[in-house]
Design a protein around this motif. Structure first.
Motif, short mmCIF file in Angstrom:
data_model
loop_
_atom_site.label_atom_id
_atom_site.label_comp_id
_atom_site.label_asym_id
_atom_site.label_seq_id
_atom_site.Cartn_x
_atom_site.Cartn_y
_atom_site.Cartn_z
N LEU A 74 -24.73 8.87 -83.36
CA LEU A 74 -24.60 8.02 -84.54
C LEU A 74 -23.32 7.19 -84.47
O LEU A 74 -23.32 5.99 -84.80
CB LEU A 74 -24.59 8.88 -85.81
CG LEU A 74 -24.41 8.12 -87.12
CD1 LEU A 74 -25.62 7.24 -87.41
CD2 LEU A 74 -24.14 9.08 -88.26
N LEU A 75 -22.23 7.82 -84.04
CA LEU A 75 -20.95 7.12 -83.97
C LEU A 75 -20.87 6.23 -82.74
O LEU A 75 -20.43 5.08 -82.83
CB LEU A 75 -19.81 8.14 -83.96
CG LEU A 75 -19.71 9.04 -85.19
CD1 LEU A 75 -18.53 9.99 -85.07
CD2 LEU A 75 -19.61 8.22 -86.47
N GLU A 76 -21.28 6.75 -81.61
CA GLU A 76 -21.12 6.01 -80.36
C GLU A 76 -22.00 4.77 -80.31
O GLU A 76 -21.58 3.71 -79.85
CB GLU A 76 -21.41 6.93 -79.18
CG GLU A 76 -21.08 6.32 -77.84
CD GLU A 76 -21.17 7.35 -76.73
OE1 GLU A 76 -20.14 7.61 -76.08
OE2 GLU A 76 -22.27 7.90 -76.51
N GLU A 77 -23.23 4.88 -80.81
CA GLU A 77 -24.20 3.79 -80.67
C GLU A 77 -24.28 2.88 -81.89
O GLU A 77 -24.59 1.69 -81.76
CB GLU A 77 -25.59 4.37 -80.39
CG GLU A 77 -25.65 5.16 -79.09
CD GLU A 77 -26.98 5.88 -78.93
OE1 GLU A 77 -27.97 5.48 -79.59
OE2 GLU A 77 -27.04 6.85 -78.15
N TYR A 78 -24.03 3.44 -83.08
CA TYR A 78 -24.28 2.66 -84.29
C TYR A 78 -23.03 2.41 -85.14
O TYR A 78 -22.97 1.40 -85.85
CB TYR A 78 -25.35 3.36 -85.14
CG TYR A 78 -26.67 3.47 -84.43
CD1 TYR A 78 -27.53 2.38 -84.34
CD2 TYR A 78 -27.04 4.66 -83.81
CE1 TYR A 78 -28.74 2.48 -83.67
CE2 TYR A 78 -28.25 4.77 -83.13
CZ TYR A 78 -29.08 3.67 -83.06
OH TYR A 78 -30.27 3.76 -82.39
N LEU A 79 -22.07 3.31 -85.10
CA LEU A 79 -20.90 3.18 -85.96
C LEU A 79 -19.59 3.36 -85.20
O LEU A 79 -18.72 4.14 -85.60
CB LEU A 79 -20.97 4.20 -87.11
CG LEU A 79 -22.19 4.10 -88.03
CD1 LEU A 79 -22.22 5.29 -88.98
CD2 LEU A 79 -22.20 2.78 -88.80
N PRO A 80 -19.41 2.64 -84.09
CA PRO A 80 -18.17 2.83 -83.31
C PRO A 80 -16.92 2.43 -84.10
O PRO A 80 -15.85 3.01 -83.89
CB PRO A 80 -18.38 1.92 -82.10
CG PRO A 80 -19.39 0.90 -82.54
CD PRO A 80 -20.30 1.64 -83.47
N GLU A 81 -17.04 1.46 -85.01
CA GLU A 81 -15.87 1.06 -85.80
C GLU A 81 -15.44 2.20 -86.74
O GLU A 81 -14.25 2.42 -86.94
CB GLU A 81 -16.19 -0.20 -86.62
CG GLU A 81 -16.53 -1.42 -85.79
CD GLU A 81 -18.03 -1.51 -85.52
OE1 GLU A 81 -18.46 -2.58 -85.04
OE2 GLU A 81 -18.75 -0.53 -85.80
N ALA A 82 -16.42 2.90 -87.30
CA ALA A 82 -16.10 4.03 -88.16
C ALA A 82 -15.47 5.15 -87.36
O ALA A 82 -14.54 5.82 -87.82
CB ALA A 82 -17.36 4.53 -88.86
N ALA A 83 -15.95 5.37 -86.14
CA ALA A 83 -15.36 6.39 -85.28
C ALA A 83 -13.93 6.04 -84.93
O ALA A 83 -13.06 6.92 -84.86
CB ALA A 83 -16.20 6.55 -84.01
N ALA A 84 -13.67 4.75 -84.72
CA ALA A 84 -12.30 4.31 -84.41
C ALA A 84 -11.37 4.60 -85.58
O ALA A 84 -10.23 5.03 -85.39
CB ALA A 84 -12.29 2.82 -84.07
N PHE A 85 -11.86 4.40 -86.80
CA PHE A 85 -11.05 4.74 -87.97
C PHE A 85 -10.82 6.24 -88.04
O PHE A 85 -9.70 6.70 -88.33
CB PHE A 85 -11.76 4.26 -89.24
CG PHE A 85 -11.17 4.83 -90.51
CD1 PHE A 85 -9.92 4.42 -90.95
CD2 PHE A 85 -11.86 5.78 -91.25
CE1 PHE A 85 -9.37 4.95 -92.11
CE2 PHE A 85 -11.32 6.32 -92.40
CZ PHE A 85 -10.07 5.90 -92.84
N ASP A 86 -11.84 7.01 -87.76
CA ASP A 86 -11.72 8.47 -87.80
C ASP A 86 -10.70 8.95 -86.77
O ASP A 86 -10.03 9.96 -86.97
CB ASP A 86 -13.08 9.11 -87.56
CG ASP A 86 -13.30 10.34 -88.41
OD1 ASP A 86 -12.79 10.38 -89.55
OD2 ASP A 86 -13.97 11.28 -87.94
N ASP A 87 -10.61 8.24 -85.65
CA ASP A 87 -9.65 8.61 -84.60
C ASP A 87 -8.22 8.59 -85.12
O ASP A 87 -7.37 9.33 -84.62
CB ASP A 87 -9.77 7.65 -83.41
CG ASP A 87 -10.79 8.14 -82.39
OD1 ASP A 87 -11.05 9.35 -82.34
OD2 ASP A 87 -11.31 7.28 -81.65
N THR A 88 -7.95 7.74 -86.08
CA THR A 88 -6.59 7.65 -86.59
C THR A 88 -6.22 8.87 -87.42
O THR A 88 -5.03 9.12 -87.67
CB THR A 88 -6.41 6.39 -87.46
OG1 THR A 88 -7.22 6.50 -88.64
CG2 THR A 88 -6.82 5.14 -86.69
#
Length: 209
Positions: A93-107
């Protein structure tokens, strides 16, 4: 997953994992407190960084999928159900569809080895696979039921969606909807359809402090 967590004791939020002997829940969100089931332990609106308890007054403390919300990890750290961001952020879900959200979560995400250090270096780390029919409603609970992420009521219970703007979320969900309608998602992830459980990065850290 609740059984694994109870066994480790020997969560607040909506109360999904609390063992029956829970005396008090601490949750900073009034919205999450309002979703707690009838009969759950009383909940205080407070934070892990400043527990409203006297020192040495609790036999055990459980913290579930929460450390990435803390402003001061050193002040909040016991027993944690958390996630390994390196694995969790490869979730389809994060890698294919919501990478921007995953990038925020990384912070906000905390590396497991960092948490082990904060727990004194002797914490036991256990992998917690997610069953395909998990009903607890956290981010990767629906890994084999992708259509669930299109439901607003499902997204409402997942902090990543609540804390990410619609402008970021909407295009990814539109792509997911198209891929489900066309069958592309099922073709791409055919290997998941017969699996009973999946390691999506959730980890149980247990330490005696």
């Amino acid at each position: 997953m609740a059984a694994r967590t109870h066994q480790a004791l020997g969560g607040a939020a909506t109360g999904s994992y609390e063992p029956p002997q829970t005396v008090l829940a601490v949750e900073p969100s009034s919205v999450m407190i309002a979703q707690r089931p009838a009969g759950a332990a009383p909940a205080l609106e407070a934070s892990a960084e400043s527990l409203p308890l006297a020192d040495d007054s609790a036999d055990a403390v459980m913290a579930l999928l929460t450390v990435h919300h803390w402003s001061d990890r050193e002040a909040g750290i016991g027993e944690l159900l958390t996630f390994d961001p390196d694995i969790n952020h490869r979730f389809w879900l994060l890698e294919e569809y919501l990478p921007e959200a995953a990038a925020f979560d990384d912070t906000r995400a905390a590396a497991v080895d960092r948490l082990v250090t904060l727990l004194g270096g002797g914490a036991r780390v256990e992998t917690v696979p997610v069953p395909h029919d998990c009903t607890d409603g956290f981010l990767a609970a629906f890994w084999r039921r992708p259509e669930a992420y299109l439901a607003p009521e499902v997204r409402a219970g997942i902090s990543l969606f609540a804390q990410t703007s619609d402008e970021v979320i909407r295009p990814g969900l539109a792509r997911l909807s198209d891929d489900l309608s066309s069958g592309r998602w099922h073709q791409r992830h055919a290997d998941l359809l017969d699996r009973e459980a999946l390691d999506v990065g959730y980890r149980l850290l247990v330490a005696d402090l």
